[in-house]
Design a protein around this motif. Structure first.
Motif, short mmCIF file in Angstrom:
data_model
loop_
_atom_site.label_atom_id
_atom_site.label_comp_id
_atom_site.label_asym_id
_atom_site.label_seq_id
_atom_site.Cartn_x
_atom_site.Cartn_y
_atom_site.Cartn_z
N PHE A 183 39.09 41.39 33.42
CA PHE A 183 38.43 40.43 32.54
C PHE A 183 36.94 40.71 32.40
N ALA A 184 36.32 41.17 33.48
CA ALA A 184 34.87 41.40 33.46
C ALA A 184 34.49 42.61 32.63
N GLU A 236 38.55 40.01 41.76
CA GLU A 236 38.44 40.28 40.32
C GLU A 236 39.40 39.38 39.56
N THR A 237 39.05 39.07 38.34
CA THR A 237 39.92 38.30 37.46
C THR A 237 40.59 39.25 36.48
N HIS A 238 41.91 39.15 36.38
CA HIS A 238 42.67 40.05 35.50
C HIS A 238 43.56 39.25 34.56
N VAL A 239 43.78 39.84 33.38
CA VAL A 239 44.64 39.23 32.36
C VAL A 239 45.64 40.28 31.87
N ALA A 279 36.14 34.59 38.29
CA ALA A 279 35.44 35.49 39.20
C ALA A 279 35.22 36.83 38.54
N THR A 280 34.04 37.39 38.72
CA THR A 280 33.74 38.72 38.19
C THR A 280 33.14 39.57 39.29
N ALA A 281 33.36 40.87 39.18
CA ALA A 281 32.82 41.77 40.19
C ALA A 281 31.33 41.95 39.99
N ALA A 282 30.65 42.30 41.07
CA ALA A 282 29.22 42.62 40.97
C ALA A 282 29.06 43.87 40.13
N SER A 283 27.86 44.04 39.55
CA SER A 283 27.66 45.16 38.62
C SER A 283 27.90 46.50 39.28
N ASP A 284 27.52 46.65 40.57
CA ASP A 284 27.71 47.94 41.21
C ASP A 284 29.19 48.24 41.42
N GLU A 285 30.00 47.17 41.63
CA GLU A 285 31.44 47.36 41.80
C GLU A 285 32.08 47.74 40.48
#
Length: 430
Positions: A216-217, A271-274, A48-54
């Protein structure tokens, strides 16, 4: 069960997967994961990735994600964090403890804290920060010696055994070589309702527990205020608290990334986090430029525990591709931690603030950041604890005098304060 002299459990019976998990070097595992994942990239799940505005709503600057009483996260700048702390502390001193990344080296940080408590010199830090393995120790460090029994149990009774479970053929179609479930289960066992409630009580006293992950994004570090999650998170506090800790220690390719769901700017975000160590070996908060300047010695206290070594011992290595790769990755890790420490010392000294730090000496037989064998973990924990109790743990970088070699007790290993390389490193600005 017989235990070898170096603290490893070499004679312990184990299955093939367990042997691979304990002995596979991190660079080798990383290389394997990169090769396998590259060949199967189209088959794995899409993170999952956030939208560009986020993504663009948060600048790539030092900031802390803090959960407000309204249940939404807001981003506080370092200056805001510093002002809040100064208002709460008044004329009292600010103390910061930073726990670094280091994988299985977390046993060193845990032992150092327990030994410091036994020595009667354990401080109650205003701010505790953690990255990766250091993030897993940070809540216990934040809560003080009353929780040392839990740390001791984790690192001395074999609970770390089996943390790395290979996914077999599953890694061909997934996002990691190892399963994240064993670590998730360990966190569920110890990051329970009682711990969350204890963290909330300390957060209400205006103390900060901060942990770093990597988005991640965006590829940027994210600092989470875990105290605010415990204080305002309600019924979801424990789940989010555990997930942030899991994400902070999830090395890309080795452990699966973690999805974090939270509310911000009036909407739910996923959001995806590592692993936080991808972007930060350790961190000081507030940012160094915002720390209160110290007109009097001891007004601000900063301590860093490096859960690893600052250099590797020189030794011959086979001229094979894997050996060269492994050696190069370890060298880069050591250099990154050392360079971060150097720049931190320089910035603090410019503000009249001394830094105390501890790291595992190169002479200690560390078998790599992924050796979670019970005997190895127990030996490292006890080593750090005994060095702390003996007053041979901390290096004082801003004391004005070079670190002095202390007489070694016969039969003991070299402690951090006795290491000649660390002595020269600490004296660079003296």
């Amino acid at each position: 069960m017989a235990e070898s002299n170096d603290g490893s459990d070499a004679d312990a019976p184990m299955g093939f997967k367990a042997r691979v998990s304990r002995r596979l070097s991190p660079p080798l595992a990383t290389l394997c994961s990169i090769t396998l994942l590259a060949s199967c990239a189209s088959r794995g799940p899409t993170p999952a990735t956030a939208a560009s505005d986020e993504t663009e709503s948060e600048p790539a600057l030092f900031g802390v994600r803090t959960l407000s009483a309204s249940g939404e996260f807001e981003l506080l700048s370092s200056a805001d964090v510093a002002r809040r702390l100064q208002s709460a502390l008044g004329e009292g001193p600010l103390s910061v403890l930073a726990l670094s990344s280091g994988g299985a080296g977390a046993a060193f940080g845990a032992g150092a804290l327990v030994g410091s408590a036994n020595d009667g010199k354990r401080l109650e830090f205003t701010v505790v920060t953690g990255v990766s393995a250091g993030a897993l120790v940070a809540p216990f460090a934040f809560l003080g010696s009353a929780w040392d029994a839990e740390m001791t149990t984790i690192f001395t009774t074999g609970l770390t055994d089996g943390l790395l479970q290979t996914r077999g053929l599953g890694m061909l179609f997934g996002s990691s070589v190892y399963s994240g479930e064993p670590l998730r289960q360990l966190l569920a066992r110890y990051v329970d309702d009682a711990l969350i409630a204890a963290v909330a009580r300390e957060a209400a006293r205006h103390r900060l527990l901060l942990v770093a992950t990597t988005n991640f994004a965006s590829g940027e570090p994210v600092i989470w205020d875990l105290g605010s999650i415990a204080l305002h998170g309600g019924e979801n506090a424990k789940a989010l608290f555990q997930s942030v800790l899991l994400a902070s220690a999830s090395i890309p390719g080795m452990l699966p990334p973690v999805e974090l769901t939270f509310r911000s700017h009036g909407r739910m975000r996923v959001e995806t986090h590592v692993d936080g160590a991808v972007t930060l070996p350790f961190f000081i908060a507030p940012a160094l430029k915002d720390l209160p300047q110290s007109p009097a010695a001891g007004a601000t206290i900063v301590r860093v525990i490096i859960d690893g070594q600052l250099r590797d011992q020189a030794r011959p290595a086979p001229a094979s591709a894997l050996s060269i790769f492994s050696r190069s990755v370890l060298a880069s890790q050591h250099y990154a931690a050392r360079r971060k420490l150097e720049t931190t010392v320089e910035a603090l000294l410019e503000r009249g603030i001394a830094l105390d730090y501890a790291a595992i000496p190169a002479s200690y037989p560390l078998h790599g950041p992924f050796d979670f064998a019970p005997g190895v973990q127990r030996a490292l924990f006890n080593y750090a604890s005994s060095c702390a109790e003996a007053g041979r743990l901390w290096i004082h970088s801003g004391s004005g005098d070079p670190v002095r070699e202390r007489a070694l007790i016969s039969g003991t290993r070299t402690c951090p304060a006795d290491d000649s390389f660390v002595e020269r490193f600490a004296a660079l600005k003296n």
